[in-house]
Motif scaffolding. Structure first.
Motif, PDB file in Angstrom:
ATOM      1  N   ALA A   1       0.792  -1.250   0.112  1.00  0.00           N
ATOM      2  CA  ALA A   1       0.084  -0.110   0.057  1.00  0.00           C
ATOM      3  C   ALA A   1       1.059   1.336  -0.039  1.00  0.00           C
ATOM      4  CB  ALA A   1      -0.833   0.119   1.302  1.00  0.00           C
ATOM      5  N   GLU A   2       1.775   1.330   0.773  1.00  0.00           N
ATOM      6  CA  GLU A   2       2.873   2.684   0.941  1.00  0.00           C
ATOM      7  C   GLU A   2       3.588   2.698  -0.517  1.00  0.00           C
ATOM      8  OE1 GLU A   2       5.167   2.410   4.486  1.00  0.00           O
ATOM      9  OE2 GLU A   2       3.581   2.086   5.880  1.00  0.00           O
ATOM     10  N   THR A   3       4.010   1.648  -0.985  1.00  0.00           N
ATOM     11  CA  THR A   3       5.006   2.032  -2.162  1.00  0.00           C
ATOM     12  C   THR A   3       4.191   2.208  -3.059  1.00  0.00           C
ATOM     13  OG1 THR A   3       6.347   0.094  -1.211  1.00  0.00           O
ATOM     14  CG2 THR A   3       6.672   0.711  -3.595  1.00  0.00           C
ATOM     15  N   GLN A   4       2.932   1.711  -3.675  1.00  0.00           N
ATOM     16  CA  GLN A   4       1.947   2.318  -4.420  1.00  0.00           C
ATOM     17  C   GLN A   4       1.465   3.471  -4.433  1.00  0.00           C
ATOM     18  OE1 GLN A   4      -1.050  -0.373  -5.871  1.00  0.00           O
ATOM     19  NE2 GLN A   4      -0.322  -2.567  -5.885  1.00  0.00           N
ATOM     20  N   GLU A   5       1.195   4.041  -3.196  1.00  0.00           N
ATOM     21  CA  GLU A   5       0.654   5.423  -2.936  1.00  0.00           C
ATOM     22  C   GLU A   5       1.634   6.438  -3.257  1.00  0.00           C
ATOM     23  OE1 GLU A   5      -1.450   8.580  -1.993  1.00  0.00           O
ATOM     24  OE2 GLU A   5      -2.077   6.390  -2.596  1.00  0.00           O
ATOM     25  N   GLU A   6       2.883   5.839  -2.977  1.00  0.00           N
ATOM     26  CA  GLU A   6       4.207   6.927  -3.155  1.00  0.00           C
ATOM     27  C   GLU A   6       4.221   7.094  -4.614  1.00  0.00           C
ATOM     28  OE1 GLU A   6       7.271   5.521  -0.652  1.00  0.00           O
ATOM     29  OE2 GLU A   6       6.869   7.177   0.683  1.00  0.00           O
ATOM     30  N   ALA A   7       4.187   5.843  -5.267  1.00  0.00           N
ATOM     31  CA  ALA A   7       4.348   6.119  -6.812  1.00  0.00           C
ATOM     32  C   ALA A   7       3.244   6.650  -7.466  1.00  0.00           C
ATOM     33  CB  ALA A   7       4.677   4.590  -7.424  1.00  0.00           C
ATOM     34  N   ARG A   8       2.026   6.586  -6.872  1.00  0.00           N
ATOM     35  CA  ARG A   8       0.828   7.009  -7.549  1.00  0.00           C
ATOM     36  C   ARG A   8       0.844   8.613  -7.260  1.00  0.00           C
ATOM     37  NH1 ARG A   8      -4.712   5.491  -8.457  1.00  0.00           N
ATOM     38  NH2 ARG A   8      -6.179   7.110  -8.594  1.00  0.00           N
ATOM     39  N   GLN A   9       1.522   8.958  -6.292  1.00  0.00           N
ATOM     40  CA  GLN A   9       1.557  10.523  -5.958  1.00  0.00           C
ATOM     41  C   GLN A   9       2.635  11.123  -6.992  1.00  0.00           C
ATOM     42  OE1 GLN A   9       2.794  11.491  -1.980  1.00  0.00           O
ATOM     43  NE2 GLN A   9       0.705  10.463  -1.110  1.00  0.00           N
ATOM     44  N   VAL A  10       3.582  10.376  -7.296  1.00  0.00           N
ATOM     45  CA  VAL A  10       4.135  11.007  -8.578  1.00  0.00           C
ATOM     46  C   VAL A  10       3.491  11.074  -9.732  1.00  0.00           C
ATOM     47  CG1 VAL A  10       6.580  10.767  -9.696  1.00  0.00           C
ATOM     48  CG2 VAL A  10       6.387  10.159  -7.591  1.00  0.00           C
ATOM     49  N   ALA A  11       2.851  10.106 -10.114  1.00  0.00           N
ATOM     50  CA  ALA A  11       2.084   9.893 -11.366  1.00  0.00           C
ATOM     51  C   ALA A  11       1.117  10.996 -11.412  1.00  0.00           C
ATOM     52  CB  ALA A  11       1.491   8.316 -11.312  1.00  0.00           C
ATOM     53  N   GLN A  12       0.295  11.427 -10.288  1.00  0.00           N
ATOM     54  CA  GLN A  12      -0.774  12.132 -10.262  1.00  0.00           C
ATOM     55  C   GLN A  12      -0.092  13.699 -10.638  1.00  0.00           C
ATOM     56  OE1 GLN A  12      -3.967  11.672  -9.876  1.00  0.00           O
ATOM     57  NE2 GLN A  12      -3.950  13.820 -10.603  1.00  0.00           N
ATOM     58  N   ALA A  13       0.978  14.087  -9.767  1.00  0.00           N
ATOM     59  CA  ALA A  13       1.747  15.174  -9.873  1.00  0.00           C
ATOM     60  C   ALA A  13       2.308  15.420 -11.627  1.00  0.00           C
ATOM     61  CB  ALA A  13       2.945  15.295  -9.214  1.00  0.00           C
ATOM     62  N   LEU A  14       2.446  14.291 -12.339  1.00  0.00           N
ATOM     63  CA  LEU A  14       3.073  14.551 -13.621  1.00  0.00           C
ATOM     64  C   LEU A  14       1.665  14.491 -14.496  1.00  0.00           C
ATOM     65  CD1 LEU A  14       5.637  11.510 -13.889  1.00  0.00           C
ATOM     66  CD2 LEU A  14       6.008  13.920 -13.674  1.00  0.00           C
ATOM     67  N   VAL A  15       0.428  13.917 -14.227  1.00  0.00           N
ATOM     68  CA  VAL A  15      -0.600  14.386 -14.872  1.00  0.00           C
ATOM     69  C   VAL A  15      -0.876  15.960 -14.942  1.00  0.00           C
ATOM     70  CG1 VAL A  15      -3.204  13.973 -14.890  1.00  0.00           C
ATOM     71  CG2 VAL A  15      -1.594  12.014 -14.685  1.00  0.00           C
ATOM     72  N   GLU A  16      -0.897  16.352 -13.738  1.00  0.00           N
ATOM     73  CA  GLU A  16      -1.316  17.771 -13.437  1.00  0.00           C
ATOM     74  C   GLU A  16      -0.279  18.614 -14.155  1.00  0.00           C
ATOM     75  OE1 GLU A  16      -1.321  18.118  -9.243  1.00  0.00           O
ATOM     76  OE2 GLU A  16      -3.121  16.888  -8.982  1.00  0.00           O
ATOM     77  N   ARG A  17       0.913  18.205 -14.456  1.00  0.00           N
ATOM     78  CA  ARG A  17       1.821  18.828 -15.051  1.00  0.00           C
ATOM     79  C   ARG A  17       1.790  19.051 -16.761  1.00  0.00           C
ATOM     80  NH1 ARG A  17       7.404  20.160 -13.937  1.00  0.00           N
ATOM     81  NH2 ARG A  17       8.879  20.632 -15.704  1.00  0.00           N
ATOM     82  N   PHE A  18       1.171  17.905 -16.987  1.00  0.00           N
ATOM     83  CA  PHE A  18       0.794  18.036 -18.466  1.00  0.00           C
ATOM     84  C   PHE A  18      -0.305  18.818 -18.743  1.00  0.00           C
ATOM     85  CE2 PHE A  18       3.854  14.322 -18.937  1.00  0.00           C
ATOM     86  CZ  PHE A  18       4.228  14.588 -20.129  1.00  0.00           C
TER      87      PHE A  18
END
Length: 297
Positions: free
Chosen positions: A278-295
């Protein structure tokens, strides 16, 4: 005599002129069709939304990098700067495919993070747009991850209702007309055996036995919602053995004509400890979500 010859020639000239005019006049059909030649040529689809890619080593916020990749206390300031600056992947076309990697190692564990951007281009936009080509590439990666394509949720058909019994028909479970309802049979309580007092120091019967710390749940690989146009996550845990188990989470999402990959790996230094799914997936997802917002900016 010359006048008679002229009178004989003039009607022929007039007739020839009339014939030529009939063949080339605006009301004819000879040139109209030719003017429409090429009208059936298909129109090429417009290019994709994104024409270039961001710098991958600057795409992740520095505060987030420091939280996901804690540096060893023995590192000097220049070494820390180098760690968080990342190492760019080799790329022969910066507008098509780029990536960056970070690695942090401490006495307790090793952590790796990488991001990659791929801009998909259709070389025949008369038959397939950039976005359509990107969907095809994404679906191939979904298949390679052994995950099914998302299926629209199924539910009751709009307007459908429970079956209504025909007029005069008793509902299911109701007694037939003219038949007296039978009283429900009351179950007789079973005779309980006399309670036996437990011996001193013995836990009462039925009391839950003390258990060890529960194992955190494994979230596993699956399709994700609410991340770009489409997304999925792969969660892999290395086999148990003499070495410590490493967990690698990879998130892939599509936004317009770009495919983004985020990969995050955590490996303890000593066997026995298993990184949390759960923790590893959540940290990776936060990076992915920030990249979505960047695009989307």
């Amino acid at each position: 005599m010359q006048r008679n010859a002229v009178r004989q020639v003039l009607p022929g000239i007039v007739m020839l002129t009339a014939l030529l005019a009939g063949c080339t006049g605006g009301g004819g059909t000879g040139t109209t069709t030719d003017s429409k030649a090429g009208g059936g040529t298909p129109v090429a689809a417009p290019p994709g939304k994104y024409r270039s890619l961001p710098s991958p080593c600057k795409a992740v916020d520095g505060k987030r990098l420091r939280a996901m990749l804690p540096a060893a206390a023995t590192l000097t300031s220049p070494q820390r700067d180098q760690l968080y600056a990342g190492a760019a992947d080799t790329s022969y076309d910066g507008d098509r495919r780029v990536g960056c990697r970070w690695k942090a190692q401490t006495p307790e564990e090793t952590r790796l993070l990488s991001v990659g951007f791929e801009r998909v281009v259709s070389y025949d936009r008369a038959t397939s747009s950039d976005d359509a080509k990107t969907r095809q590439v994404y679906e191939r990666r979904l298949t390679d991850a052994h995950l099914p394509a998302p299926v629209p949720p199924s539910g009751p058909t709009p307007g459908a209702s429970a079956t209504t019994p025909a007029p005069g028909t008793a509902p299911s479970g109701a007694p037939a007309p003219g038949t007296a309802a039978q009283p429900a049979t009351t179950a007789q309580p079973a005779t309980a055996p006399p309670a036996t007092a437990p011996a001193p120091g013995t836990p009462a019967t039925g009391a839950p036995a003390p258990s060890a710390t529960p194992t955190p749940p494994e979230l596993g690989s699956r399709v994700l919602d609410g991340l770009g146009d489409a997304a999925f996550v792969e969660d892999r845990l290395s086999a148990a053995g003499s070495a410590a188990q490493a967990r690698t989470v990879r998130i892939v999402f599509r936004t317009a004509n770009v495919i983004v990959t985020v990969e995050y790996s955590v490996q303890p230094a000593l066997p026995g400890g298993v990184p949390s799914s759960a923790e590893t997936q959540e940290e990776a997802r936060q990076v992915a979500q920030a990249l979505v917002e960047r695009f989307n900016d």
